[in-house]
Design a protein around this motif. Structure first.
Motif, mmCIF file in Angstrom:
data_model
loop_
_atom_site.group_PDB
_atom_site.id
_atom_site.type_symbol
_atom_site.label_atom_id
_atom_site.label_comp_id
_atom_site.label_asym_id
_atom_site.label_seq_id
_atom_site.Cartn_x
_atom_site.Cartn_y
_atom_site.Cartn_z
ATOM 1 N N LEU A 46 99.592 58.302 16.402
ATOM 2 C CA LEU A 46 99.573 57.412 17.562
ATOM 3 C C LEU A 46 98.180 57.316 18.170
ATOM 4 O O LEU A 46 97.318 58.167 17.952
ATOM 5 C CB LEU A 46 100.575 57.902 18.610
ATOM 6 C CG LEU A 46 100.421 59.340 19.110
ATOM 7 C CD1 LEU A 46 99.461 59.448 20.292
ATOM 8 C CD2 LEU A 46 101.776 59.924 19.487
ATOM 9 N N MET A 47 97.989 56.266 18.942
ATOM 10 C CA MET A 47 96.842 56.089 19.828
ATOM 11 C C MET A 47 97.382 55.860 21.232
ATOM 12 O O MET A 47 98.495 55.343 21.391
ATOM 13 C CB MET A 47 95.983 54.907 19.392
ATOM 14 C CG MET A 47 95.348 55.066 18.024
ATOM 15 S SD MET A 47 94.243 53.694 17.597
ATOM 16 C CE MET A 47 95.440 52.373 17.410
ATOM 17 N N ALA A 100 101.184 53.898 24.607
ATOM 18 C CA ALA A 100 100.837 54.373 23.262
ATOM 19 C C ALA A 100 101.248 53.370 22.197
ATOM 20 O O ALA A 100 102.244 52.653 22.352
ATOM 21 C CB ALA A 100 101.506 55.721 22.982
ATOM 22 N N LEU A 101 100.466 53.345 21.136
ATOM 23 C CA LEU A 101 100.801 52.640 19.904
ATOM 24 C C LEU A 101 101.239 53.681 18.894
ATOM 25 O O LEU A 101 100.488 54.607 18.586
ATOM 26 C CB LEU A 101 99.587 51.873 19.366
ATOM 27 C CG LEU A 101 99.008 50.778 20.254
ATOM 28 C CD1 LEU A 101 97.723 50.219 19.629
ATOM 29 C CD2 LEU A 101 100.025 49.662 20.454
ATOM 30 N N VAL A 144 105.428 50.342 20.223
ATOM 31 C CA VAL A 144 104.642 50.283 21.456
ATOM 32 C C VAL A 144 105.504 50.845 22.569
ATOM 33 O O VAL A 144 106.658 50.418 22.748
ATOM 34 C CB VAL A 144 104.244 48.833 21.817
ATOM 35 C CG1 VAL A 144 103.429 48.812 23.109
ATOM 36 C CG2 VAL A 144 103.474 48.178 20.690
ATOM 37 N N ILE A 145 104.980 51.807 23.327
ATOM 38 C CA ILE A 145 105.744 52.359 24.443
ATOM 39 C C ILE A 145 104.856 52.485 25.674
ATOM 40 O O ILE A 145 103.628 52.587 25.568
ATOM 41 C CB ILE A 145 106.355 53.738 24.117
ATOM 42 C CG1 ILE A 145 105.253 54.790 23.932
ATOM 43 C CG2 ILE A 145 107.264 53.674 22.908
ATOM 44 C CD1 ILE A 145 105.752 56.204 23.995
ATOM 45 N N SER A 146 105.480 52.466 26.842
ATOM 46 C CA SER A 146 104.764 52.728 28.082
ATOM 47 C C SER A 146 105.694 53.445 29.039
ATOM 48 O O SER A 146 106.918 53.289 28.972
ATOM 49 C CB SER A 146 104.255 51.428 28.715
ATOM 50 O OG SER A 146 105.326 50.615 29.133
ATOM 51 N N THR A 147 105.099 54.226 29.931
ATOM 52 C CA THR A 147 105.880 54.951 30.927
ATOM 53 C C THR A 147 105.099 55.055 32.220
ATOM 54 O O THR A 147 103.876 55.216 32.208
ATOM 55 C CB THR A 147 106.285 56.349 30.435
ATOM 56 O OG1 THR A 147 106.996 57.036 31.478
ATOM 57 C CG2 THR A 147 105.079 57.190 30.040
ATOM 58 N N SER A 148 105.785 54.929 33.343
ATOM 59 C CA SER A 148 105.151 55.017 34.657
ATOM 60 C C SER A 148 106.105 55.645 35.652
ATOM 61 O O SER A 148 107.294 55.321 35.667
ATOM 62 C CB SER A 148 104.740 53.627 35.152
ATOM 63 O OG SER A 148 104.281 53.688 36.496
ATOM 64 N N ARG A 149 105.558 56.525 36.478
ATOM 65 C CA ARG A 149 106.342 57.054 37.595
ATOM 66 C C ARG A 149 105.902 56.400 38.903
ATOM 67 O O ARG A 149 106.299 56.827 39.981
ATOM 68 C CB ARG A 149 106.181 58.574 37.678
ATOM 69 C CG ARG A 149 104.757 59.055 37.931
ATOM 70 C CD ARG A 149 104.659 60.573 37.883
ATOM 71 N NE ARG A 149 103.308 61.043 38.194
ATOM 72 C CZ ARG A 149 102.915 62.322 38.154
ATOM 73 N NH1 ARG A 149 103.794 63.253 37.785
ATOM 74 N NH2 ARG A 149 101.684 62.675 38.471
#
Length: 374
Positions: free
Chosen positions: A207-208, A238-239, A249-254
């Motif tokens: 991943l990157m 991340a890729l 492709v993923i993303s996460t946010s709090r």
């Protein structure tokens, strides 16, 4: 069936969830040993006593080592802050207990590997609290993929967001430190998305990533002028390249205002797509490129008795399962695995990969380089 004694450490959100789950598992499913609520631990002692009475435990203690050593306890449930997971789980394993551990396993990959080695050495059964995996909708999505309903999988896209850290004036807590919490949004939220991606697509190969801390300091209390630094990430993207060649492709946010429990994903195939949103957790959407183009479109699959184990709770579709029901399924999974002498899913072994991915994302975010998982 031999009954199994439960020892619960922690009485917060997840502690209460565990108590409800083990009280209900046999009533819902009927095919697992009785779970005896034996010992509850929290501090101070009067708090432990009050919650033991409320939850239905036989006794209370303010010493978790006392709970671990109790011969009536067969399963130790750990729902405490992250920094004590390793110490408590190791002690429970060494005492010959089975361990139900809330995620993350530990603050570091080294400590998580130590826990897996201890579990392998003792032969105790383990499970980690990824209860979203137990949603009947997720189980059906996996079946659709395995049956080829959307053809060959080519891409995974996912997001997991909440807004519990969106307010810049929210007071500083232990969640802001690496020593107490470890990773930020990755350890709290991102690992859930990785568990789903892995279940549906397979293990991650490399991943990157990029990570950011949105609010670099927080006040020490309401109205306080003193501020302390936030040491871990608020957002991460991340890729991914999975071992089978699928891209993701993923993303996460709090810090995503308006999001409460937004775990959403799309699985793209050569013949269609599956989508899901945890905020509508009883629904799955399916697109298949079949039939006349003029009639193609997404259809919504509403979970019901045709999607096990939904029918164990409700005999008709549309009545909805909830978050705590998923934990009941998780507790049932663990009780059944212990009774049958086999590993539960996800055990420490499976959960170690989830944690390896989120730590690789953190590393890639810091170095700017692609990270290959070992």
């Amino acid at each position: 069936m031999k009954s199994l004694g439960i020892g619960l450490i922690g009485t917060g959100f997840m502690g209460k969830c565990h108590a409800l789950a083990y009280r209900s598992a046999r009533a819902v499913f009927g095919d697992v040993p009785e779970a005896r609520l034996e010992v509850l631990c929290d501090v101070p002692g009067d708090k432990a006593s009050a919650f033991a009475d409320q939850f239905g435990f036989a006794r209370a203690t303010d010493d978790w080592m006392d709970l671990v050593a109790d011969p009536k306890v067969d399963i130790v449930c750990i729902t405490t802050p992250n920094k004590v997971h390793k110490e408590m789980a190791l002690a429970a394993l060494e005492a010959g207990k089975h361990v139900h551990l809330e995620k993350p396993m530990a603050l570091t990959m080294e400590d998580a590997r130590i826990l897996l080695a201890a579990a392998d050495k003792t032969g105790a059964r383990t499970i980690v609290g990824y209860n979203y995996l137990h949603n009947p909708a997720i189980g059906h999505a996996r079946k659709l993929i395995e049956d080829g309903a959307i053809g060959r999988i080519v891409h995974f896209r996912g997001m997991v967001d909440e807004d519990y850290q969106a307010d810049p004036e929210l007071a500083w807590t232990w969640r802001a430190t690496k020593a107490d919490a470890g990773l930020g949004t990755l350890g709290d939220l991102g690992c859930h998305l990785i568990s789903l991606a892995t279940a549906l697509v397979g293990p991650v190969e490399s991943l990157m990533a990029e990570t950011r801390t949105v609010h670099e300091t927080r006040p020490m209390g309401e109205g306080s002028d003193e501020r302390r630094p936030v040491e871990n990430e608020d957002i991460a993207s991340a890729l991914l390249t999975f071992e089978n060649g699928v891209h993701g492709v993923i993303s996460t946010s709090r810090s995503a205002w308006g999001r409460k429990s937004y775990i959403a994903f799309e699985v793209h195939g050569t013949e269609g797509m599956i989508t899901f949103d945890q905020e509508r957790m009883n629904e799955l959407r399916l697109y298949q490129n079949r039939g006349p183009v003029s009639e193609q479109g997404f259809k919504t699959l509403l979970t019901g008795p045709a999607h096990p184990p939904y029918g164990q709770f409700v005999p008709a579709a549309g009545h909805q399962l909830g978050f705590n029901d998923l934990k009941i399924i998780e507790a049932h999974t663990f009780l059944k695995a212990i009774a049958e002498g086999r590993e539960a899913v996800p055990s420490f072994k499976e959960a170690l990969h989830f944690e390896a991915v989120i730590h690789a994302i953190a590393e890639a975010g810091e170095t700017g380089r692609r990270v290959t998982l070992k």
